[in-house]
Design a protein around this motif. Sequence first.
Motif, PDB file in Angstrom:
ATOM      1  N   ILE A  88       0.831  -1.209   0.000  1.00 18.38           N
ATOM      2  CA  ILE A  88       0.000   0.000   0.000  1.00 18.38           C
ATOM      3  C   ILE A  88       0.861   1.251   0.000  1.00 18.38           C
ATOM      4  CG2 ILE A  88      -1.635   1.344   1.384  1.00 18.38           C
ATOM      5  CD1 ILE A  88      -2.834  -1.347   2.278  1.00 18.38           C
ATOM      6  N   GLU A  89       1.962   1.214   0.744  1.00 19.36           N
ATOM      7  CA  GLU A  89       2.829   2.387   0.878  1.00 19.36           C
ATOM      8  C   GLU A  89       3.770   2.582  -0.305  1.00 19.36           C
ATOM      9  OE1 GLU A  89       4.811   1.671   4.545  1.00 19.36           O
ATOM     10  OE2 GLU A  89       3.075   2.181   5.791  1.00 19.36           O
ATOM     11  N   ALA A  90       3.891   1.572  -1.168  1.00 25.53           N
ATOM     12  CA  ALA A  90       4.820   1.655  -2.296  1.00 25.53           C
ATOM     13  C   ALA A  90       4.295   2.593  -3.374  1.00 25.53           C
ATOM     14  CB  ALA A  90       5.048   0.268  -2.887  1.00 25.53           C
ATOM     15  N   ASP A  91       5.208   3.302  -4.021  1.00 32.89           N
ATOM     16  CA  ASP A  91       4.828   4.137  -5.159  1.00 32.89           C
ATOM     17  C   ASP A  91       4.605   3.288  -6.402  1.00 32.89           C
ATOM     18  OD1 ASP A  91       5.206   7.112  -4.270  1.00 32.89           O
ATOM     19  OD2 ASP A  91       6.911   6.030  -3.440  1.00 32.89           O
ATOM     20  N   LEU A  92       5.443   2.264  -6.571  1.00 33.98           N
ATOM     21  CA  LEU A  92       5.276   1.319  -7.679  1.00 33.98           C
ATOM     22  C   LEU A  92       5.595  -0.084  -7.185  1.00 33.98           C
ATOM     23  CD1 LEU A  92       6.949   2.968 -10.833  1.00 33.98           C
ATOM     24  CD2 LEU A  92       4.510   2.755 -10.342  1.00 33.98           C
ATOM     25  N   VAL A  93       4.870  -1.064  -7.736  1.00 32.84           N
ATOM     26  CA  VAL A  93       5.129  -2.475  -7.447  1.00 32.84           C
ATOM     27  C   VAL A  93       5.465  -3.161  -8.771  1.00 32.84           C
ATOM     28  CG1 VAL A  93       4.211  -4.636  -6.552  1.00 32.84           C
ATOM     29  CG2 VAL A  93       3.558  -2.466  -5.472  1.00 32.84           C
ATOM     30  N   PHE A  94       6.669  -3.723  -8.850  1.00 33.34           N
ATOM     31  CA  PHE A  94       7.148  -4.390 -10.068  1.00 33.34           C
ATOM     32  C   PHE A  94       6.942  -5.894  -9.911  1.00 33.34           C
ATOM     33  CE2 PHE A  94       9.064  -0.338 -10.257  1.00 33.34           C
ATOM     34  CZ  PHE A  94       9.536  -0.106 -11.535  1.00 33.34           C
ATOM     35  N   THR A  95       6.312  -6.513 -10.904  1.00 33.13           N
ATOM     36  CA  THR A  95       6.043  -7.942 -10.829  1.00 33.13           C
ATOM     37  C   THR A  95       5.993  -8.548 -12.223  1.00 33.13           C
ATOM     38  OG1 THR A  95       4.494  -9.604  -9.965  1.00 33.13           O
ATOM     39  CG2 THR A  95       3.531  -7.584 -10.849  1.00 33.13           C
ATOM     40  N   LEU A  96       6.359  -9.820 -12.319  1.00 30.04           N
ATOM     41  CA  LEU A  96       6.231 -10.507 -13.602  1.00 30.04           C
ATOM     42  C   LEU A  96       4.761 -10.645 -13.970  1.00 30.04           C
ATOM     43  CD1 LEU A  96       7.794 -11.845 -15.883  1.00 30.04           C
ATOM     44  CD2 LEU A  96       7.772 -13.984 -14.581  1.00 30.04           C
ATOM     45  N   GLY A  97       3.921 -10.974 -12.979  1.00 30.13           N
ATOM     46  CA  GLY A  97       2.472 -10.917 -13.169  1.00 30.13           C
ATOM     47  C   GLY A  97       1.839 -12.086 -13.876  1.00 30.13           C
ATOM     48  N   VAL A  98       2.412 -13.294 -13.742  1.00 30.04           N
ATOM     49  CA  VAL A  98       1.828 -14.444 -14.441  1.00 30.04           C
ATOM     50  C   VAL A  98       1.280 -15.510 -13.498  1.00 30.04           C
ATOM     51  CG1 VAL A  98       3.290 -14.106 -16.460  1.00 30.04           C
ATOM     52  CG2 VAL A  98       4.053 -15.638 -14.632  1.00 30.04           C
ATOM     53  N   GLU A  99       1.547 -15.383 -12.206  1.00 34.45           N
ATOM     54  CA  GLU A  99       1.094 -16.403 -11.268  1.00 34.45           C
ATOM     55  C   GLU A  99      -0.166 -15.943 -10.529  1.00 34.45           C
ATOM     56  OE1 GLU A  99       3.863 -19.187  -9.554  1.00 34.45           O
ATOM     57  OE2 GLU A  99       5.373 -17.605  -9.613  1.00 34.45           O
ATOM     58  N   GLY A 100      -0.936 -16.917 -10.055  1.00 36.33           N
ATOM     59  CA  GLY A 100      -2.193 -16.603  -9.405  1.00 36.33           C
ATOM     60  C   GLY A 100      -2.036 -15.713  -8.196  1.00 36.33           C
ATOM     61  N   TRP A 101      -1.002 -15.958  -7.388  1.00 39.10           N
ATOM     62  CA  TRP A 101      -0.824 -15.149  -6.182  1.00 39.10           C
ATOM     63  C   TRP A 101      -0.500 -13.705  -6.522  1.00 39.10           C
ATOM     64  CZ3 TRP A 101       3.631 -12.523  -5.192  1.00 39.10           C
ATOM     65  CH2 TRP A 101       4.804 -12.959  -5.844  1.00 39.10           C
ATOM     66  N   GLU A 102       0.209 -13.502  -7.627  1.00 39.13           N
ATOM     67  CA  GLU A 102       0.503 -12.128  -8.039  1.00 39.13           C
ATOM     68  C   GLU A 102      -0.776 -11.393  -8.410  1.00 39.13           C
ATOM     69  OE1 GLU A 102       4.804 -12.119 -10.168  1.00 39.13           O
ATOM     70  OE2 GLU A 102       3.344 -13.452 -11.093  1.00 39.13           O
ATOM     71  N   GLU A 103      -1.622 -12.076  -9.165  1.00 41.03           N
ATOM     72  CA  GLU A 103      -2.884 -11.468  -9.566  1.00 41.03           C
ATOM     73  C   GLU A 103      -3.745 -11.160  -8.344  1.00 41.03           C
ATOM     74  OE1 GLU A 103      -4.570 -14.226 -12.261  1.00 41.03           O
ATOM     75  OE2 GLU A 103      -3.045 -13.927 -13.823  1.00 41.03           O
ATOM     76  N   ASN A 104      -3.752 -12.059  -7.374  1.00 41.13           N
ATOM     77  CA  ASN A 104      -4.599 -11.877  -6.191  1.00 41.13           C
ATOM     78  C   ASN A 104      -4.163 -10.694  -5.335  1.00 41.13           C
ATOM     79  OD1 ASN A 104      -6.201 -14.066  -6.873  1.00 41.13           O
ATOM     80  ND2 ASN A 104      -4.989 -15.517  -5.666  1.00 41.13           N
ATOM     81  N   ILE A 105      -2.846 -10.597  -5.067  1.00 40.43           N
ATOM     82  CA  ILE A 105      -2.408  -9.549  -4.146  1.00 40.43           C
ATOM     83  C   ILE A 105      -2.351  -8.180  -4.805  1.00 40.43           C
ATOM     84  CG2 ILE A 105      -1.066 -11.216  -2.810  1.00 40.43           C
ATOM     85  CD1 ILE A 105       1.457  -9.999  -4.002  1.00 40.43           C
ATOM     86  N   LEU A 106      -2.253  -8.161  -6.142  1.00 40.91           N
ATOM     87  CA  LEU A 106      -2.141  -6.879  -6.817  1.00 40.91           C
ATOM     88  C   LEU A 106      -3.477  -6.358  -7.327  1.00 40.91           C
ATOM     89  CD1 LEU A 106       1.119  -7.625  -8.849  1.00 40.91           C
ATOM     90  CD2 LEU A 106       0.913  -6.384  -6.693  1.00 40.91           C
ATOM     91  N   ARG A 107      -4.510  -7.181  -7.199  1.00 37.62           N
ATOM     92  CA  ARG A 107      -5.815  -6.837  -7.754  1.00 37.62           C
ATOM     93  C   ARG A 107      -6.372  -5.548  -7.156  1.00 37.62           C
ATOM     94  NH1 ARG A 107      -8.977 -11.619  -6.741  1.00 37.62           N
ATOM     95  NH2 ARG A 107      -7.857 -12.453  -8.551  1.00 37.62           N
ATOM     96  N   ASP A 108      -6.135  -5.336  -5.867  1.00 37.17           N
ATOM     97  CA  ASP A 108      -6.724  -4.193  -5.170  1.00 37.17           C
ATOM     98  C   ASP A 108      -5.855  -2.948  -5.189  1.00 37.17           C
ATOM     99  OD1 ASP A 108      -8.939  -5.749  -4.502  1.00 37.17           O
ATOM    100  OD2 ASP A 108      -7.990  -6.483  -2.663  1.00 37.17           O
ATOM    101  N   LEU A 109      -4.668  -3.031  -5.786  1.00 35.43           N
ATOM    102  CA  LEU A 109      -3.816  -1.847  -5.883  1.00 35.43           C
ATOM    103  C   LEU A 109      -4.236  -0.994  -7.073  1.00 35.43           C
ATOM    104  CD1 LEU A 109      -0.269  -3.337  -5.177  1.00 35.43           C
ATOM    105  CD2 LEU A 109      -1.692  -2.003  -3.612  1.00 35.43           C
ATOM    106  N   PRO A 110      -4.096   0.316  -6.970  1.00 34.38           N
ATOM    107  CA  PRO A 110      -4.423   1.172  -8.121  1.00 34.38           C
ATOM    108  C   PRO A 110      -3.644   0.742  -9.354  1.00 34.38           C
ATOM    109  CG  PRO A 110      -4.059   2.496  -6.145  1.00 34.38           C
ATOM    110  CD  PRO A 110      -3.666   1.087  -5.794  1.00 34.38           C
ATOM    111  N   LYS A 111      -4.291   0.724 -10.489  1.00 35.05           N
ATOM    112  CA  LYS A 111      -3.687   0.200 -11.714  1.00 35.05           C
ATOM    113  C   LYS A 111      -2.375   0.888 -12.075  1.00 35.05           C
ATOM    114  CE  LYS A 111      -4.838  -0.942 -16.506  1.00 35.05           C
ATOM    115  NZ  LYS A 111      -5.873  -0.860 -17.566  1.00 35.05           N
TER     116      LYS A 111
END
Length: 276
Positions: free
Chosen positions: A65-88
């Motif tokens: 939440i406090e991060a300005d940007l979150v960098f991720t590969l974005g192909v695994e289910g857990w990545e999609e789940n935890i990043l879903r609620d962050l601003p696009k």
Amino acid sequence: MLRVVLTLLVALSFSFSHKLIATTYPVYYPLYYIAKGRQNVDVLIKTQADPHHYELTPKDAQRLIEADLVFTLGVEGWEENILRDLPKGRVVLLKDGISFVKYGKFPDPHIWLSPREYAILIKNVKEALLRYDPQSKAYYQKRYEEYMQKLVKLERAFANTLKNCKYRTIVSTHRAWDYLAKDYNLRTVSLTGVHAEEEPRPSEIMMIIQTVKREGIKYIFAELGQDKKVADFIASQTGAKVLLLNSSLFPRRYSDNYFTIMEENLKVLKEGLQCR
């Protein structure tokens, strides 16, 4: 004099006011190198547990939440789940341009284990930083080129080492090495899928045992930091020895980075495949 010191402190606090988070170490290493000196960079998953099964903790949720940007590969289910609620606009997906190996509908994320494939992710990291902080373009470009020079040197070491091996089959307990095999004319036989903690079926264990015996393979590879009892059982049935590879790139020493870890992986592969 005091005024100068205060001015410098304000400038430094401003230059390091932005916080960037990489979800995993394979993303963290190039991000940290390229952005060091301009941004604060941290990694989300700091444990040696299988990152494929990561579960978000309240503390880590706060960091995201406090991060300005979150960098991720974005192909695994857990990545999609935890990043879903962050601003696009605060999520940087690094998968553009990458041709993923797929098992059914699931992409294999382990592109970092082949220096050739990893180059695409590194470029995506650099391009994201240029968009985020265009005033530092020259700095990021310079750091990126330095990192790529190191990667080219590492890739040559892999190519030169892996072209002259007595054995060309990587027998492993974790299906992580398909990109490396594709790029360096090797073959993989794996006990489990892309998740190191998956439980293998008895039929899979028997298949590995038969392959090792039939091809006279002397070494099998297990995952550093994971339970290797199955690998030890296969070794007991075949006479092969077990070597450990670090596919998650988890640092064991403070000085570890992508290059030191992959150089160690190459040494292990050289021994196990009996390369000249």
